[in-house]
Design a protein around this motif. Sequence first.
Motif, short mmCIF file in Angstrom:
data_model
loop_
_atom_site.label_atom_id
_atom_site.label_comp_id
_atom_site.label_asym_id
_atom_site.label_seq_id
_atom_site.Cartn_x
_atom_site.Cartn_y
_atom_site.Cartn_z
N ILE A 279 -7.34 1.83 3.16
CA ILE A 279 -6.79 0.48 3.27
C ILE A 279 -7.97 -0.40 3.67
O ILE A 279 -8.37 -0.43 4.85
N VAL B 250 0.86 -1.18 0.00
CA VAL B 250 0.00 0.00 0.00
C VAL B 250 0.90 1.23 0.00
O VAL B 250 2.11 1.13 0.16
N ASP C 81 -1.87 6.33 2.30
CA ASP C 81 -3.18 5.72 2.54
C ASP C 81 -3.56 5.71 4.03
O ASP C 81 -4.73 5.54 4.37
#
Length: 987
Positions: free
Chosen positions: A337, A311, A315
């Motif tokens: 997420i 990720v 985020d």
Amino acid sequence: RMRLGSGVFASSCLLMEALGVALFLRGFFPVSVRSLSHREVSEDPPAEPAPSGPGMVSNWTKIPPPLFKKVVIVLIDALRDDFVFGSKGKQFMPYTAQIVEKGASYSFIAEAKPPTVTMPRIKALMTGSIPGFIDVIINLNSPALLDDNLIWQAKTSGKRIIFYGDDTWVKLFPKYFVEYDGTTSFFVSDFTEVDNNVTRHLDRVLKREDWDLLILHYLGLDHIGHMTGPNSPLVGPKLSEMDNILKKIHISLISKEEASLPNLLVVCGDHGMSETGSHGGSSEAEVRTPLLFLSSAFEKRSGPLAQPELVQQTDLASTLAVGLGLPIPRNSVGKLIWPVVGGKTMREQLRFVHLNGFQLSRLLQENTPAYEKDPGYEHFKIAEKSHGNWIKLYLEGNNSEILLNLGKKVLKQYLEALKTLSSSLSKQVAQYDVYSMLVGAVIIMEVLLLLLLSIPKALSSRAEFEVPLSPPLFSLLFYLMCLVLCAVHVIVCTSAESLCYFCSLSWLTAVGVMMLISALMCGILSTILKIFENSRLPLKNPVVSSSNWSEIDLLILIGTLVHVLSLGASSFIEEEHQTWYFLINTLCLVLCQELCRNNFLLKEWDPQHSTTVKRHFDCIGKVSESKNIDILAASNSKLGKAVSPAEFLKGSDKWISLASPWIILICCRLLRSLNQTGVQWAHRPDFGHWLTSSEHKSELSFLAAVSLLKVYFLVQRRCSLVSKIAMALGLLGVYSYRAAIGNVVFPWQHDSQDISKGITEARFVYVFVLGIVFTGTKDILKSQVISADSSVKSTGLWEVYSGLVLLAALLFRPHNLPVLVFCLLIQTIMTKYIWRPLNCDATQITIMHYWFGQAFFYFQGNSNGIATVDVSAGFVGLESYVEIPAIFLTAFATYAGPLLWAIHLLCYLSSEDSRNSVAVSHGSFCYALMRSIPVAIYVVLITGLRYHLFIWSVFSPKLLYEGVHVFITTVICLFFTAMDQNHSHKV
């Protein structure tokens, strides 16, 4: 008319160039103007998409309630992903590894964007935006963060926030914490106290109920990395310490949970750690950090742990905002997420992704004129329409399988739209101040053009210019140019839609810059006109036009052009050290050829030929004087002397001279094996890594001791007795300092358990550094003011040089001390066995010094990435962070190679004053020219490549290095000019 020496002219040009570089950097790295400050954010959150059909309205218009009651964020500075998910994690962090594999948790690898330094990464974590590259520069002095951010949102909503750790947070978020205790992040030799000052509050805070958000920022691991690297034996115990802290927090949060809302523990790093222990660049080890979410709200893992999902670090802000029931920061480019917030009802899930998509699409509208054609925006609008249809079915009370399937479809559409929007916005981080960039680039290019056009005069036998104070021909042109430039300035500044730094300056300053640009242009035109007039005057003797270039001259010209052209390719910038290694190796081979020619082919020295040549140049000199034409001093300094190589080399010295280029080549090859640098092969093991491993401490200690002895014997030969004693004691202090901090051991030491910060030992060395430099300065002032004795000045300069060598020995890591030894050895060999036997002129010697200085910059282990800057050097001998000394020491340690070669050049040229009185002036001019050429070309290249894929990871760090190098070169040339006493008296 005023006469101006070459050195003064070069220093003046560099001062103007430094102004241009500063203006260009300020335009290229602008402070972000895209983000709105949190004080401007006062809008209500968007409602759910309106369902289709008349009379149906959704009543959900507020932010969803929080998913977690208490949230603890543990940020471990420089926590690499393999420290948790790799073998080190299983060995030293057993509790965390067990929770990750089998517990109620979600694990991710968060990817940070360069520059991977602390302050920009904190901004990214809390705002969700991608900070500009300029945050590297202001990392040492973090101003308050005005962008909309998670901390401000939490404070506004009434949440109570407690913080302990890196005081960067306190500077970024002043008056937001109900309780805080900041620790300095820049004193990198402190591994324990900096973390103990955080942990000592933990037991008391975990028992209390009067907080909602607890943030802990641990710095010890980062400091260990800076000092000893990621493979240090100190890393394991520090990871174990962090594991025990996480265990304590996690157990406490679980035991205090209520039935209504669970608690959440977030574990993350701000950046990773390179193989050398530093950070700032874009290698995988620096940008990948673990991101763990631990909460009883998550399901326990049943199967084996798969590879953690990748990720973005940005985020986290949007995910935590939803988890805490807060608005998503307005400038966030991150997406949710999903597993962390996905365990709710379908309506809540769709509400979460709609809020995120609405925020991202609004940000896109504010920054992209053609936002409607963006694929992410189109996907979001489609998903929003489908969402409205789902709400219609939901409000109608439809609970069939159709509602569930449609909800899953809408959710998938939203997640795809979020991914596309986030990616699109992340690419729009560069908003350049093009006007400031162009003004800076014009000044830089004008200075370069003026330097190039001034070469015949600057390198003449007199090395001086006649500057007309009031040129009648160009006075009108000067005023016209000023008026035109001021008019352009008014038009640009009144019509500019975005903030421009140059427009924000006072009118007096702006007009001053316009006058400087106009004066430089008039100077260039005046010089071109004089060259054109002189070219029309017929010369009575044609010898001038048939000047022969030596192989050294051709190599210097071709090498300079090749290096400049290589700056246009990202791969060549990443591996620039290879270019310099190739150039100095080729230079050694050409010097070998010249030495063979002088010793064998010109064995029979012909005095009559020498006299004839000298008579030719004397005749040319008279002709040129009558027509105000200067001849390059190479003619006077080389052929005018008619010195045979045999006068320099007798007996065995001749064979040492012939072998010297090969000795230098061997030295360079050994140095290349010491430090792997660049990008492509930086991960490969080198001799430096072998030496710094804990099991080879005795070998490192022996090498360091031998290197310090060699440094003493190479430096002390031209020092006074007092300086020799001071140098010996200083070098002994250097070894004592390294032994005190545990890098090396004395023979009588059996273990290195008793490790200190070495402050006393380092300050002991500083006393001798200052003493030696003071002694040298006293001799220089004596030669300048009382008696014009060149020998006294030469001794003084050498003692200043010796003091700087001692300082470099203190700041270099022990495995890098051989770099200092080989630097001094190569300088000694070239002085005695190459430059004097070949009778090289000041221009050639200056350029050779510049080339070797650049090569030694990379021999030290430096690269064009920020990660290789040794921050620990800035804190040698300091008890706490002091900004100016820390910056000076870090800059000196980074640029020690170019600096030591530049000061050695001044020492050498000053000793040649008796044979060539303008040598220092020529050296100063050539040094300025060699620095100006790559900077000017690189500024043009980077302006054209500012939207290149690797602009932030490759080209921008190189621009910072070039900018700092210009400022250092300006100081060097000013020092050259101050030392050029003979020529200044003559002028």
